[in-house]
Design a protein around this motif. Structure first.
Motif, PDB file in Angstrom:
ATOM      1  N   ALA A  44       0.836  -1.195   0.000  1.00  0.00           N
ATOM      2  CA  ALA A  44       0.000   0.000   0.000  1.00  0.00           C
ATOM      3  C   ALA A  44       0.875   1.249   0.000  1.00  0.00           C
ATOM      4  CB  ALA A  44      -0.911  -0.013   1.209  1.00  0.00           C
ATOM      5  N   ARG A  45       0.474   2.218  -0.785  1.00  0.00           N
ATOM      6  CA  ARG A  45       1.156   3.509  -0.819  1.00  0.00           C
ATOM      7  C   ARG A  45       0.304   4.499  -0.039  1.00  0.00           C
ATOM      8  NH1 ARG A  45       4.253   4.501  -6.326  1.00  0.00           N
ATOM      9  NH2 ARG A  45       5.011   2.399  -6.675  1.00  0.00           N
ATOM     10  N   ARG A  46       0.926   5.166   0.909  1.00  0.00           N
ATOM     11  CA  ARG A  46       0.192   6.033   1.831  1.00  0.00           C
ATOM     12  C   ARG A  46       0.666   7.477   1.717  1.00  0.00           C
ATOM     13  NH1 ARG A  46      -2.020   2.453   5.524  1.00  0.00           N
ATOM     14  NH2 ARG A  46      -1.040   0.417   5.499  1.00  0.00           N
ATOM     15  N   LEU A  47      -0.255   8.382   2.030  1.00  0.00           N
ATOM     16  CA  LEU A  47       0.066   9.799   2.147  1.00  0.00           C
ATOM     17  C   LEU A  47      -0.570  10.327   3.421  1.00  0.00           C
ATOM     18  CD1 LEU A  47      -0.492  11.173  -1.463  1.00  0.00           C
ATOM     19  CD2 LEU A  47       1.663  11.032  -0.238  1.00  0.00           C
ATOM     20  N   ALA A  48       0.074  11.304   4.035  1.00  0.00           N
ATOM     21  CA  ALA A  48      -0.482  11.969   5.208  1.00  0.00           C
ATOM     22  C   ALA A  48      -0.176  13.455   5.087  1.00  0.00           C
ATOM     23  CB  ALA A  48       0.113  11.403   6.490  1.00  0.00           C
ATOM     24  N   PHE A  49      -1.198  14.271   5.321  1.00  0.00           N
ATOM     25  CA  PHE A  49      -1.066  15.718   5.214  1.00  0.00           C
ATOM     26  C   PHE A  49      -1.635  16.398   6.445  1.00  0.00           C
ATOM     27  CE2 PHE A  49      -1.479  14.450   0.696  1.00  0.00           C
ATOM     28  CZ  PHE A  49      -0.335  15.015   0.193  1.00  0.00           C
ATOM     29  N   ASN A  50      -1.101  17.576   6.725  1.00  0.00           N
ATOM     30  CA  ASN A  50      -1.624  18.455   7.755  1.00  0.00           C
ATOM     31  C   ASN A  50      -1.752  19.827   7.103  1.00  0.00           C
ATOM     32  OD1 ASN A  50      -2.379  19.706  10.101  1.00  0.00           O
ATOM     33  ND2 ASN A  50      -0.340  19.674  11.011  1.00  0.00           N
ATOM     34  N   HIS A  55      -6.488  23.644   8.997  1.00  0.00           N
ATOM     35  CA  HIS A  55      -6.269  22.788  10.171  1.00  0.00           C
ATOM     36  C   HIS A  55      -6.870  21.395   9.997  1.00  0.00           C
ATOM     37  CE1 HIS A  55      -4.616  26.242  12.169  1.00  0.00           C
ATOM     38  NE2 HIS A  55      -5.696  26.930  11.861  1.00  0.00           N
ATOM     39  N   GLU A  56      -7.051  20.977   8.754  1.00  0.00           N
ATOM     40  CA  GLU A  56      -7.519  19.623   8.464  1.00  0.00           C
ATOM     41  C   GLU A  56      -6.316  18.686   8.424  1.00  0.00           C
ATOM     42  OE1 GLU A  56     -11.176  20.048   5.426  1.00  0.00           O
ATOM     43  OE2 GLU A  56      -9.270  20.840   4.702  1.00  0.00           O
ATOM     44  N   ARG A  57      -6.590  17.430   8.717  1.00  0.00           N
ATOM     45  CA  ARG A  57      -5.570  16.379   8.611  1.00  0.00           C
ATOM     46  C   ARG A  57      -6.123  15.267   7.736  1.00  0.00           C
ATOM     47  NH1 ARG A  57      -1.848  15.902  13.679  1.00  0.00           N
ATOM     48  NH2 ARG A  57      -1.886  18.049  14.351  1.00  0.00           N
ATOM     49  N   LEU A  58      -5.219  14.629   7.019  1.00  0.00           N
ATOM     50  CA  LEU A  58      -5.618  13.539   6.131  1.00  0.00           C
ATOM     51  C   LEU A  58      -4.513  12.500   6.125  1.00  0.00           C
ATOM     52  CD1 LEU A  58      -7.596  12.478   3.925  1.00  0.00           C
ATOM     53  CD2 LEU A  58      -6.168  13.680   2.273  1.00  0.00           C
ATOM     54  N   ASN A  77      -8.113  15.340  -3.924  1.00  0.00           N
ATOM     55  CA  ASN A  77      -8.436  16.566  -4.667  1.00  0.00           C
ATOM     56  C   ASN A  77      -9.140  17.575  -3.761  1.00  0.00           C
ATOM     57  OD1 ASN A  77      -7.309  15.783  -7.116  1.00  0.00           O
ATOM     58  ND2 ASN A  77      -9.180  14.760  -7.757  1.00  0.00           N
ATOM     59  N   HIS A  78     -10.074  17.099  -2.943  1.00  0.00           N
ATOM     60  CA  HIS A  78     -10.794  18.002  -2.039  1.00  0.00           C
ATOM     61  C   HIS A  78      -9.841  18.578  -0.987  1.00  0.00           C
ATOM     62  CE1 HIS A  78     -13.992  19.704   0.359  1.00  0.00           C
ATOM     63  NE2 HIS A  78     -13.453  19.121   1.423  1.00  0.00           N
ATOM     64  N   PHE A  79      -8.973  17.771  -0.462  1.00  0.00           N
ATOM     65  CA  PHE A  79      -8.037  18.240   0.564  1.00  0.00           C
ATOM     66  C   PHE A  79      -7.087  19.295   0.004  1.00  0.00           C
ATOM     67  CE2 PHE A  79      -4.213  18.177   3.120  1.00  0.00           C
ATOM     68  CZ  PHE A  79      -4.734  18.268   4.408  1.00  0.00           C
ATOM     69  N   LEU A  80      -6.671  19.129  -1.247  1.00  0.00           N
ATOM     70  CA  LEU A  80      -5.711  20.039  -1.875  1.00  0.00           C
ATOM     71  C   LEU A  80      -6.391  21.175  -2.628  1.00  0.00           C
ATOM     72  CD1 LEU A  80      -3.215  17.318  -3.107  1.00  0.00           C
ATOM     73  CD2 LEU A  80      -2.948  18.872  -1.160  1.00  0.00           C
ATOM     74  N   ARG A  81      -7.645  21.455  -2.283  1.00  0.00           N
ATOM     75  CA  ARG A  81      -8.419  22.517  -2.932  1.00  0.00           C
ATOM     76  C   ARG A  81      -7.832  23.890  -2.600  1.00  0.00           C
ATOM     77  NH1 ARG A  81     -10.571  21.026   1.722  1.00  0.00           N
ATOM     78  NH2 ARG A  81     -11.455  22.577   3.147  1.00  0.00           N
ATOM     79  N   ASP A  82      -8.309  24.904  -3.339  1.00  0.00           N
ATOM     80  CA  ASP A  82      -7.959  26.287  -3.045  1.00  0.00           C
ATOM     81  C   ASP A  82      -8.664  26.682  -1.755  1.00  0.00           C
ATOM     82  OD1 ASP A  82      -7.627  29.026  -2.887  1.00  0.00           O
ATOM     83  OD2 ASP A  82      -8.216  29.416  -4.956  1.00  0.00           O
ATOM     84  N   HIS A  83      -7.915  26.912  -0.688  1.00  0.00           N
ATOM     85  CA  HIS A  83      -8.545  27.165   0.603  1.00  0.00           C
ATOM     86  C   HIS A  83      -9.173  28.557   0.682  1.00  0.00           C
ATOM     87  CE1 HIS A  83      -4.522  28.854   1.310  1.00  0.00           C
ATOM     88  NE2 HIS A  83      -5.117  29.655   2.179  1.00  0.00           N
ATOM     89  N   TYR A  84      -8.876  29.444  -0.270  1.00  0.00           N
ATOM     90  CA  TYR A  84      -9.512  30.764  -0.282  1.00  0.00           C
ATOM     91  C   TYR A  84     -10.918  30.688  -0.883  1.00  0.00           C
ATOM     92  CZ  TYR A  84      -4.963  32.770   0.814  1.00  0.00           C
ATOM     93  OH  TYR A  84      -3.781  33.080   1.428  1.00  0.00           O
TER      94      TYR A  84
END
Length: 99
Positions: A44-50, A55-58, A77-84
């Protein structure tokens, strides 16, 4: 007269020797070891973001070997959206392999 002791030089040389050793070992691996490395591609290939702005975590498995997990791509895609503006773009899935 002896030159002054330079601990940074010794640290640099020690780390350089370790990198050279690792590179030589990678080149000289036997074929059996290389075959076992190819079997690890099924893992499995995993990614983790903060996200610092929202202040979301994934943390998720985005691919199994070379096959992408279909539900993971829209989540990324939703996590990496334009936060503005909140606009969600479509990321190239191969970018996730680089991350």
């Amino acid at each position: 007269m002896a030159p002054p002791h330079n601990p940074h030089r010794r640290l640099f040389l020690g780390r350089g020797a370790a990198v050279a050793h690792a590179a030589a070992a990678a080149v000289l691996l036997p074929k059996a070891a290389l075959a076992s490395l190819s079997e690890e591609q099924d893992l499995a290939r995993r990614l983790a973001f903060n996200h610092l702005h929202t202040h979301e975590r994934l943390a998720l498995v985005y691919a199994q070997g070379e096959q992408f997990v279909p539900a993971a791509l829209p989540t990324l895609n939703h996590f990496l959206r334009d936060h503005y503006s909140g606009d969600v773009g479509v990321m190239d899935p191969d970018l996730f392999h680089l991350l």
